[in-house]
Design a protein around this motif. Sequence first.
Motif, PDB file in Angstrom:
ATOM      1  N   UNK A 114      83.751   2.135 145.468  1.00  0.00           N
ATOM      2  CA  UNK A 114      83.198   3.045 144.494  1.00  0.00           C
ATOM      3  C   UNK A 114      84.259   3.466 143.469  1.00  0.00           C
ATOM      4  N   UNK A 115      85.478   3.700 143.901  1.00  0.00           N
ATOM      5  CA  UNK A 115      86.524   4.148 142.973  1.00  0.00           C
ATOM      6  C   UNK A 115      86.813   3.090 141.909  1.00  0.00           C
ATOM      7  N   UNK A 116      86.810   1.831 142.316  1.00  0.00           N
ATOM      8  CA  UNK A 116      87.073   0.768 141.350  1.00  0.00           C
ATOM      9  C   UNK A 116      85.943   0.673 140.327  1.00  0.00           C
ATOM     10  N   UNK A 117      84.705   0.784 140.791  1.00  0.00           N
ATOM     11  CA  UNK A 117      83.559   0.752 139.874  1.00  0.00           C
ATOM     12  C   UNK A 117      83.596   1.935 138.920  1.00  0.00           C
ATOM     13  N   UNK A 118      83.934   3.087 139.451  1.00  0.00           N
ATOM     14  CA  UNK A 118      84.017   4.298 138.640  1.00  0.00           C
ATOM     15  C   UNK A 118      85.085   4.152 137.561  1.00  0.00           C
ATOM     16  N   UNK A 119      86.234   3.652 137.944  1.00  0.00           N
ATOM     17  CA  UNK A 119      87.330   3.457 136.995  1.00  0.00           C
ATOM     18  C   UNK A 119      86.954   2.437 135.929  1.00  0.00           C
ATOM     19  N   UNK A 120      86.345   1.357 136.332  1.00  0.00           N
ATOM     20  CA  UNK A 120      85.961   0.320 135.381  1.00  0.00           C
ATOM     21  C   UNK A 120      84.927   0.834 134.383  1.00  0.00           C
ATOM     22  N   UNK A 121      83.962   1.592 134.866  1.00  0.00           N
ATOM     23  CA  UNK A 121      82.941   2.154 133.983  1.00  0.00           C
ATOM     24  C   UNK A 121      83.561   3.130 132.991  1.00  0.00           C
ATOM     25  N   UNK A 122      84.451   3.995 133.471  1.00  0.00           N
ATOM     26  CA  UNK A 122      85.112   4.959 132.592  1.00  0.00           C
ATOM     27  C   UNK A 122      85.966   4.246 131.543  1.00  0.00           C
ATOM     28  N   UNK A 123      86.682   3.203 131.940  1.00  0.00           N
ATOM     29  CA  UNK A 123      87.501   2.455 130.981  1.00  0.00           C
ATOM     30  C   UNK A 123      86.639   1.764 129.926  1.00  0.00           C
ATOM     31  N   UNK A 124      85.498   1.266 130.324  1.00  0.00           N
ATOM     32  CA  UNK A 124      84.593   0.626 129.366  1.00  0.00           C
ATOM     33  C   UNK A 124      84.088   1.652 128.349  1.00  0.00           C
ATOM     34  N   UNK A 125      83.770   2.842 128.821  1.00  0.00           N
ATOM     35  CA  UNK A 125      83.323   3.902 127.908  1.00  0.00           C
ATOM     36  C   UNK A 125      84.440   4.298 126.955  1.00  0.00           C
ATOM     37  N   UNK A 126      85.654   4.410 127.457  1.00  0.00           N
ATOM     38  CA  UNK A 126      86.791   4.755 126.604  1.00  0.00           C
ATOM     39  C   UNK A 126      87.078   3.662 125.582  1.00  0.00           C
ATOM     40  N   UNK A 127      86.983   2.430 126.005  1.00  0.00           N
ATOM     41  CA  UNK A 127      87.250   1.309 125.100  1.00  0.00           C
ATOM     42  C   UNK A 127      86.302   1.343 123.904  1.00  0.00           C
ATOM     43  N   UNK A 128      85.061   1.713 124.172  1.00  0.00           N
ATOM     44  CA  UNK A 128      84.055   1.714 123.108  1.00  0.00           C
ATOM     45  C   UNK A 128      84.365   2.732 122.011  1.00  0.00           C
ATOM     46  N   UNK A 129      85.077   3.796 122.337  1.00  0.00           N
ATOM     47  CA  UNK A 129      85.360   4.858 121.356  1.00  0.00           C
ATOM     48  C   UNK A 129      86.859   5.085 121.160  1.00  0.00           C
ATOM     49  N   UNK A 130      87.678   4.109 121.539  1.00  0.00           N
ATOM     50  CA  UNK A 130      89.117   4.319 121.556  1.00  0.00           C
ATOM     51  C   UNK A 130      89.701   4.687 120.194  1.00  0.00           C
ATOM     52  N   UNK A 131      89.149   4.181 119.116  1.00  0.00           N
ATOM     53  CA  UNK A 131      89.691   4.511 117.790  1.00  0.00           C
ATOM     54  C   UNK A 131      89.657   6.015 117.539  1.00  0.00           C
ATOM     55  N   UNK A 132      88.588   6.657 117.982  1.00  0.00           N
ATOM     56  CA  UNK A 132      88.484   8.116 117.819  1.00  0.00           C
ATOM     57  C   UNK A 132      89.333   8.840 118.852  1.00  0.00           C
ATOM     58  N   UNK A 133      89.363   8.329 120.077  1.00  0.00           N
ATOM     59  CA  UNK A 133      90.061   9.004 121.176  1.00  0.00           C
ATOM     60  C   UNK A 133      91.562   9.052 120.939  1.00  0.00           C
TER      61      UNK A 133
END
Length: 50
Positions: free
Chosen positions: A1-20
Motif C-alpha cells: 500500500x505504501x508504494x502505491x500511495x507514494x506512486x499516486x502522490x508522485x504522479x499528482x505532483x508531476x502533473x502540477x510540478x511547474x506551479x509547485x
Amino acid sequence: MAEDLTQTALAKLYAVWRRVRQLESPDGYARRVLYRTFIDKTRRRRRGAA
C-alpha cells in the motif's frame, strides 16, 4: 500500500510540478498531497467494505 500511495502522490505532483516548484514550501505541498491521497484511498476502501 505504501508504494502505491507514494506512486499516486508522485504522479499528482508531476502533473502540477511547474506551479509547485514556485511555492515557498514545495516539500510541504508534497506532504499534503501524500496525506490527502492516503485519506482518499482509506475512504474508498471503507466504502467498498460496507
